[in-house]
Design an enzyme around this catalytic site. Structure first.
Site, short mmCIF file in Angstrom:
data_model
loop_
_atom_site.label_atom_id
_atom_site.label_comp_id
_atom_site.label_asym_id
_atom_site.label_seq_id
_atom_site.Cartn_x
_atom_site.Cartn_y
_atom_site.Cartn_z
N HIS A 1 -29.50 -17.78 41.33
CA HIS A 1 -29.26 -16.89 42.48
C HIS A 1 -29.52 -15.42 42.09
O HIS A 1 -30.28 -14.72 42.75
CB HIS A 1 -27.81 -17.08 42.96
CG HIS A 1 -27.44 -16.26 44.15
ND1 HIS A 1 -27.46 -16.77 45.43
CD2 HIS A 1 -27.04 -14.97 44.26
CE1 HIS A 1 -27.09 -15.82 46.28
NE2 HIS A 1 -26.82 -14.72 45.60
N GLU A 2 -28.89 -14.99 41.01
CA GLU A 2 -29.04 -13.58 40.60
C GLU A 2 -30.47 -13.29 40.15
O GLU A 2 -30.95 -12.16 40.29
CB GLU A 2 -28.04 -13.22 39.48
CG GLU A 2 -26.56 -13.43 39.82
CD GLU A 2 -26.09 -12.73 41.10
OE1 GLU A 2 -26.73 -11.76 41.52
OE2 GLU A 2 -25.10 -13.19 41.69
N HIS B 1 -32.37 -12.11 43.15
CA HIS B 1 -32.18 -10.67 43.37
C HIS B 1 -32.99 -9.86 42.36
O HIS B 1 -33.62 -8.86 42.69
CB HIS B 1 -30.69 -10.31 43.19
CG HIS B 1 -29.80 -10.72 44.33
ND1 HIS B 1 -30.00 -10.28 45.61
CD2 HIS B 1 -28.68 -11.50 44.37
CE1 HIS B 1 -29.05 -10.77 46.41
NE2 HIS B 1 -28.24 -11.52 45.67
N GLU C 1 -30.51 -10.96 49.96
CA GLU C 1 -29.86 -12.27 49.88
C GLU C 1 -30.88 -13.37 50.18
O GLU C 1 -30.78 -14.48 49.64
CB GLU C 1 -28.69 -12.31 50.87
CG GLU C 1 -27.67 -13.40 50.62
CD GLU C 1 -26.86 -13.21 49.33
OE1 GLU C 1 -26.87 -12.11 48.74
OE2 GLU C 1 -26.25 -14.21 48.90
#
Lengths: 502, 502
Positions: A266-267, A270, A296
């Site tokens: 997930h990170e 980003h 997001e």
């Protein structure tokens, strides 16, 4: 373009470059505070961060900045400069419109409310919490009123503008309204169908060094540039730093690798967005990420669209076995078993523990409530009942009397962040729509994922989203990339295909 | 004290507190650059650091600061405030007196010279290097001339004032003149006596995790407060951060534990000084460390006075065995053998590799040369011959044609730091004098060290040096702590006792 407007634009570039450099130091000090700093240094660090924050606020809101924007905007025809000035003005406007007294008063009550919340939540102390939240809400309503007057938007929409520029309640009501139609049914169907499915959890203990080696290898696979970024550990995972030096964090648990690995994926989403923002004009607002929702959208693209696909699980399965089982083929690491684990749907109280299907229910509930709170249609005292009623309706769970797992669970409201929650589900929708668009350009995208050939996906995202920064509005960006504005049906199709048996 | 002067003093406290907070962010970003940052982020980081450096320079040198100092000083009777104003004025004066043009020009030539030096040194390229050094020297002479005019000191003394306030060539000539009398003889005697002594080097490989665990345990023994500091790794060990958050670094080699361990002990000396500076007035110059020499005095107190003593080696011997030999008693770890290793004297070309006895020769040589360069009594072209001549005289080594191991070995001159070198040997002298003073207060200090009872030593240092910050001049500080001003004979006695057989 006149000399004067040219000159004014150059002055703006100089000022925003200066702000970017000073924000660089805050970003690294913030990362350090979470990932490296010993606890005894917290007071000095907080004071240092507050000092530079005051200083950058002054530099951003100085009256000359408004004058320069006016002078530069008057005659600019160049489309890049127009976009650049639009984003400068947006930042300047957001920061300038609120009187210093209100900024300070709100900072005090939010800091007090958030600090007290940390002990009130475990104690289920709604009485104590609600008094503080009432103060936060009162000043946030005052801020929203001022923002509303200066923008002509409703109070809630004016707050939403801070995180998701151009997105208004009318569009959100429509998007979330659609989701409300099918979501409770999807949740029920998926949980019903999964009742009889057996699976086996991989057993620990997993050594931190193995979990870290696995994370680094998966980040490399996902295109993270370690020449301009790092992976470290913090209590709450985040993506920080600056585009030139992206710092992501995770946390390792010895009895579960899935949470930390999905967090890292997930990170990394980003991070890849930040690492591939326009590099020729660093520091200008037009080069920043488009919005919280688009950001997001990238992290959920990595985590949900790629990360939880059967093809990606097949791709990383050898890495799991290499790092976590010393090369042994254990039943828990069979592809079907992994897929079953990654696709479990289970309604629960806690948003941050929610699966992909139930997550939007948590967000829509919060959106409905915070909109009413800010627009003055709901009082703090009515919050627990409203929460309970919606949890019953969407997820069939009661939070009666259970404040800590209900309306007291999130840090957002105590810290004053009203208008942020929709970004999470907008992100899920952006991600689904982007993946659908990629599928039409790259029809064999699934087999490419299973082969580890991810570069064409990243090239597409880089060209269509990452390298665009804030050049276009969110709506323009999505139309250019996918042919249409945000459309919730891609997200619906994605959930249907992944979670429901025909 | 009038209202006006009170008010001016408060404004100064506010300004210097602000500077301290902004410098906090620079210090952490600098540490991060050396210990954490990926190399691709270097340009953005350097720009960010330059930006805040410009900003803090402006805040420090603003004309109102001079006015406030004047107004506050006019009527202050309070001795603490007098000292505080003296240190504020010193900082302000140092920063204000040099015109911005010269600061910028000098920054350019030093950055150019230092950058080129990194490749010129390994290539032994004196021709290329001397051209750049000539530019650095020219602008440093110009800076020294301006500082000389504003202080009434000689040009070199005006530069010395930046690092070692109150110390002038006259006193240095006397101190170093004494050392020159006995040092060549001490070096010769010690090397002669050690010729026939056999010893055995502990054999690696040493794992980084074992070296780190050993370092952390020794730091704890030496009173490092891990609640307000950290140990990490960097290419060149240093003590950075801020007093509220001290960051020291080391480097680990798998074939040698002595260098990293002694480096850690050295930096822990700097760190303990910083961690015990006055905490009630953080950010005020009167709370900073007294001078570079006093700072080096603390690190050399830890490294040389404590760290290389037989008693301390006896104390840490079990830790070496615990961490490095898996508990085995090997011959190389016998106390006599360790002591022999720690006390080897061997004249060499390189300052940073020098032992405690030959080190002052390296410094005195540099002092003589840099004083002549700055005062205009020597040209850059004469530097290699002057170096060679002095190396012959002090250490009986020739650097004819060997520039890279001679006058090109240090980063100080290419980076413009003329006047810094004396601090190293002043530090060794301060350390010896402080230890001698402690011995008169705590006669059983040696047996306390071997028992690991170091608290009385640290209490003494804390009371007499650390907690005094810059309240007193260096000379006053030494008189108060030891009964007399700096006296080179304590250092001579120390070397004689440790290195020469009667």
């Amino acid at each position: 373009m006149s000399d004067q407007s040219n000159n004014a634009y150059e002055k703006l570039v100089e000022r925003f470059t200066k702000l970017h450099r000073l924000n660089h130091l805050s970003a690294i000090a913030n990362w350090d505070q979470a990932a490296m700093m010993p606890s005894g240094s917290n007071r000095a660090r907080s004071e240092a961060l507050a000092e530079i924050s005051t200083l950058t606020h002054e530099l951003l809101t100085a009256s000359e900045v408004g004058d320069w924007i006016q002078a530069a905007s008057d005659k600019t025809q160049d489309s890049f400069k127009k976009a650049s000035l639009r984003e400068m003005e947006r930042q300047w406007q957001h920061a300038s419109v609120i009187p210093a007294d209100l900024v300070k008063a709100r900072s005090l009550v939010t800091s007090n409310c958030e600090h007290a919340w940390r002990s009130q939540r475990p104690e289920n102390d709604w009485q104590g919490f609600s008094k503080n939240l009432q103060e936060v809400l009162q000043l946030t309503r005052e801020e929203a009123r001022i923002r509303s007057e200066s923008t002509g938007l409703s109070p809630y929409d004016a707050m939403l503008e801070l995180y998701e520029s151009g997105m208004h309640s009318q569009q959100l009501d429509a998007l979330f309204g659609e989701v409300k139609q099918w979501l409770p049914d999807y949740v029920q169907q998926a949980t019903e169908q999964q009742k009889s499915v057996q699976y086996q959890m991989p057993e620990g203990p997993f050594a931190t060094e193995h979990l870290k080696a696995l994370s680094l290898e998966v980040m490399t696979l996902l295109g993270f540039d370690f020449n301009r970024g790092r992976l470290d550990v913090s209590a709450h995972p985040f993506c920080g730093g600056v585009p030139e030096d992206v710092r992501i964090t995770t946390r390792y648990r010895d009895n579960d690798f899935i949470e930390s690995l999905m967090g890292v994926i997930h990170e990394t989403g980003h991070a890849c967005y930040n690492q591939n923002l326009p590099a020729d004009t660093p520091g200008l607002p037009v080069s920043f990420g488009r919005s919280m929702g688009i950001h997001e959208g990238q992290s959920l693209f990595f985590e949900m669209q790629i990360g939880r696909s059967r093809e990606f699980l097949a791709l990383i399965r050898p890495l799991l076995i290499k790092h976590l089982t010393q090369g042994k083929e254990l039943p828990a690491y069979q592809l079907d078993n992994l897929e079953t684990i990654y696709r479990r749907v289970q309604p629960g109280f806690i948003r941050i523990e929610a699966d992909e299907v139930t997550y939007p229910a948590h967000i829509i509930l919060r959106y409905d409530i915070e909109k009413a709170l800010i627009n003055g249609d709901m009082a703090v005292a009515d919050l627990p009942d409203a929460w309970n009623e919606k949890m019953q309706k969407y997820l069939n769970l009661s939070t009666q009397g259970n404040y800590k797992d209900g309306c007291m669970q999130d840090i957002h409201w105590p810290s004053g962040a009203f208008g942020y929650f929709p970004s999470y589900t907008l992100g899920a929708m952006f991600a689904a729509q982007l993946f659908a668009a990629i599928q039409t350009t790259i029809p064999d995208v699934h087999s490419r994922i299973s082969r580890g050939d991810l570069s064409s996906i990243f090239d597409w995202l880089k060209e269509n989203i990452w390298s665009q920064g804030s050049r276009y509005t969110t709506s323009e960006l999505m139309v250019r990339a996918t042919g249409e504005d945000l459309n919730a049906s891609f997200f619906q199709q994605h959930l249907k295909k992944r979670y429901l048996i025909d």
